[in-house]
Structures are given as C-alpha cells and as structure tokens.
Design an enzyme around this catalytic site. Structure first.
Site, short mmCIF file in Angstrom:
data_model
loop_
_atom_site.label_atom_id
_atom_site.label_comp_id
_atom_site.label_asym_id
_atom_site.label_seq_id
_atom_site.Cartn_x
_atom_site.Cartn_y
_atom_site.Cartn_z
N CYS A 17 0.84 -1.20 0.00
CA CYS A 17 0.00 0.00 0.00
C CYS A 17 0.88 1.25 0.00
CB CYS A 17 -0.86 -0.02 1.26
SG CYS A 17 -1.88 1.44 1.48
N THR B 113 0.55 3.59 2.00
CA THR B 113 0.86 3.86 3.41
C THR B 113 2.09 3.06 3.85
OG1 THR B 113 -1.50 4.14 3.77
CG2 THR B 113 -0.14 3.98 5.73
N HIS C 140 4.99 4.96 2.53
CA HIS C 140 5.28 6.17 3.30
C HIS C 140 6.06 5.81 4.57
CE1 HIS C 140 3.36 9.41 1.16
NE2 HIS C 140 2.23 8.72 1.04
N HIS D 257 -1.58 -4.95 4.96
CA HIS D 257 -2.98 -4.94 5.39
C HIS D 257 -3.94 -5.18 4.23
CE1 HIS D 257 -1.91 -0.71 4.50
NE2 HIS D 257 -3.07 -0.74 3.86
N GLU D 258 -3.39 -5.48 3.05
CA GLU D 258 -4.26 -5.70 1.87
C GLU D 258 -4.11 -7.16 1.46
OE1 GLU D 258 -2.79 -2.92 -1.03
OE2 GLU D 258 -3.38 -1.19 0.16
N CYS E 224 -13.78 -0.66 17.58
CA CYS E 224 -14.24 -1.12 18.90
C CYS E 224 -15.74 -1.41 18.94
CB CYS E 224 -13.83 -0.13 19.98
SG CYS E 224 -14.83 1.38 20.01
N CYS F 31 -17.40 3.11 20.76
CA CYS F 31 -17.20 4.56 20.88
C CYS F 31 -18.29 5.31 20.11
CB CYS F 31 -15.80 4.95 20.37
SG CYS F 31 -15.62 4.85 18.58
N CYS G 280 -18.18 4.76 16.26
CA CYS G 280 -18.66 3.44 15.85
C CYS G 280 -20.18 3.38 15.96
CB CYS G 280 -18.04 2.36 16.73
SG CYS G 280 -16.34 1.96 16.29
N CYS H 53 -13.21 5.28 14.22
CA CYS H 53 -13.18 4.72 15.58
C CYS H 53 -12.03 5.30 16.41
CB CYS H 53 -13.05 3.20 15.51
SG CYS H 53 -12.81 2.42 17.11
ZN LIG Z 1 -3.81 0.38 2.23
ZN LIG Z 2 -14.95 2.67 18.03
#
Ligand SMILES: [Zn+2]
Ligand SMILES: [Zn+2]
Length: 338
Positions: free
Chosen positions: A37, A39, A42, A59-60, A89, A92, A95, A103
């Site tokens: 990604c 990110t 980066h 994360h992909e 979560c 909150c 959410c 979140c």
């Molecule tokens: Zn990503």
């Molecule tokens: Zn949350």
C-alpha cells in the site's frame, strides 16, 4: 514461518518469524496474496507510525482459512476470505454512529498487529469477508484499496457527476477513474507524470490524459470545461501542487476529495474557497459497507483490477519496496505471494 520483517525506514528483510497462534474469536489465515500500500511505502520512507518494530506489515490481503478458534462460527477450513484490516471497537461514539472508519480505538492488522507479508496471520473472525467464486485471491487483495476509493466517492457533495478530475493515477486514482465512469461522468480527466499510468487510465475510461510533467494541469483541465471547472476532483497524489490544483480546478460549489497522505504543508487560497462555496474533504479508509460494495464491484466485473497488478514472490519483497520507493516504472500495485 517465512515473512517480511520491518526493522525501520528502508529496512525490510525476508526472514523467519514465529507462527501465530489463534486466540478466542480468531481465525488462522494462509495468506495467498498481499498488496503493498501507499501507506506501507510512506512508512518505509520514514513517515512516523505507531507500529511496532520489528514487525510484520501488510494490510491488503486475501487467503484461505487454515483453522478457527472453538468459539468461531460461520467459517470452515479452506474457505476463501479477504481481510478488512481496520479493527474497530464498536463502542465509541463514532462506531455507534456507523463511522467505524473514525473509531477512537481502532488498530490496523498489518500495522499495530502483524499483517499479511507472511505465510500465516491470525485475525478476528469479524474482520473476514468471503471471496466470491469468480474473484481470484490475487484480485481480492485489491478489495481494500478499492474500498478506500468507494468511501472517497461517498464524500462527494456536488450531486450528479458530469465532470471529474483525478490527480495521480496510482491504484487509488485508477479506481477513481472507474468509479467516475460508473457514476456516468462524461468528462474524466486524469493527470499523472508516469506515461504508463496515463495509458492504463485511458484504457479504464479516462477521456483525457494529461502528462503533468509536460503540461500545466490546471490550465489543461479548465480548458476542457470552458474555464468553469469540474464537479469533483479526486486528489490521489498527495503533493502541494496537486492539492492546490485541486481547489483551482473546481466549479463553484464543487467538491475536492483528498485521498493521499503527504506531510508537506499546503497553503490554500481562501479568497476563492469562500465565495465559490468549495467543499474540501478528507477521506479515511472505509466502513464494512464500503468493503462489501468493493467486493461486489470486483466480482461483477464493474471494476477491473488486472492491469494494475504486478505479482512477485514474498522473497522479493525487499526489492519491491526499494523499487516502488525510488522508481516504480510500470509497477502500479505490487502483490506479494508467500
Ligand atoms: Zn492500504
Ligand atoms: Zn470505536
């Protein structure tokens, strides 16, 4: 197990990591494909992140179920799944308002927790989506990226889309081009400095491709709208010039959506922003609903991913990171396969 271990900026190694064990509520995934990604890049280049070092990013990803905790229902060994990596979560106020992407207590699988640049990952069962038969696991690894673009389009405040400018034709920009086409936009102008990406953008529905290295992007796109400006700008490059350009390209009442990260401070001309009632919006990841829609768009063939993908073995991950950081060439989205 084999994995990519991140030790700090410009330090990624292919090596050994302890196999994960499954906690209550979790499922063990055998990773088939995991995308790199923007990110991740980066952070590789030195952007500060609250992620453990050494640690496993990624994360992909998509894969198959290897095992489940006793209390998990609804998944069987061998099921093909894609992971929604933002764990929220559910308690909150964000959410509870359905804004799980905002979140207050969220963490990222492949950030705070070990991710998909490894042979196996243990994840909460609630983070899994089943992959339809007609979608390969390699293609499913791009669901997360597409979900981000889907969420970005939901930030549009301009109503019906007739004209869209997309600044930057990486994976996000190329999904934005296709979403603009699905929304029925007649003008879809794309700016980018890499000629290969401009060619792919045209293949995927862009009506006008502007080489930002050779042309004045703002001038060129304004000329396409008789000087009025476009309904929507998707800023997917994260540079000062593209951010400022985004505000200059809008028609009165238009919306600019800022997708890309980038730490440089950017000054904006409020003497045009205020009287033109411009909408400038940031966008953060996706909700589960965006994720489901992204799966559907890919499975139906309404959004195409194959021209974006370069496949590499996990072992070649360190070389892939270095190439993407210095000179991506014709690579758009690199998928690492353990
Ligand atoms: Zn990503
Ligand atoms: Zn949350």
């Amino acid at each position: 197990m084999k994995s990519l271990v991140f030790g700090g900026p410009h330090d990624v190694r292919f090596g050994e990591w302890e196999e994960p064990s499954i906690l209550p509520g979790q499922v063990l995934i055998k990773v088939a494909a995991c995308g790199i990604c923007g990110t991740d890049l980066h952070v590789y280049k030195g952007l500060p992140a609250a992620w453990p070092v050494p640690g496993i990013r990624g994360h992909e990803f998509a894969g198959t179920v290897l095992a489940s905790a006793d209390d998990v229902e609804g998944f069987q060994d061998g099921d093909r799944v894609v992971v929604q990596p933002l764990v929220y979560c559910g308690q909150c106020r964000f959410c509870r308002a359905g804004q799980t992407n905002l979140c207050a207590n969220m963490y990222l699988i492949g950030g705070e927790q070990p991710g998909g640049f490894a042979e196996q990952v243990a994840v909460p069962a609630s983070s899994l989506f089943k992959v339809p038969e007609n979608l390969s696991l390699k293609q499913a690894a791009l669901v997360e990226t597409l979900a981000t673009s889907v969420h970005a389009f939901e930030q549009n405040q301009s109503g019906i889309l007739r004209s869209v400018a997309v600044l930057g034709a990486g994976a996000q920009g190329l999904f934005a081009v296709q979403l603009a086409r699905l929304a029925g936009a007649k003008l879809i102008a794309v700016s980018e400095t890499v000629p290969h990406r401009l060619a792919v953008a045209q293949q995927l529905g862009a009506t006008n491709a502007i080489n930002a290295g050779q042309e004045d992007v703002v001038e060129a796109i304004l000329a396409l709208t008789d000087g009025e400006g476009v309904d929507l700008v998707i800023e997917a490059a994260g540079k000062v010039a593209t951010r400022q350009g985004a505000t200059q390209l809008l028609r009165p009442g238009g919306t600019a959506i800022f997708l890309a990260l980038g730490a440089e401070l950017t000054s904006i001309d409020f003497m045009s922003l205020v009287p033109k009632e411009l909408h400038l919006r940031g966008t953060q990841c996706y909700t589960d609903a965006d994720f489901s829609l992204a799966i559907e768009l890919l499975a139906n063939g309404e959004i195409i991913v194959d021209p974006l993908i370069t496949e590499m073995s996990l072992e070649n991950g360190p070389a892939a990171f270095e190439a993407l950081a210095s000179n991506p060439g014709e690579m758009i989205k690199v998928i690492l396969e353990p």
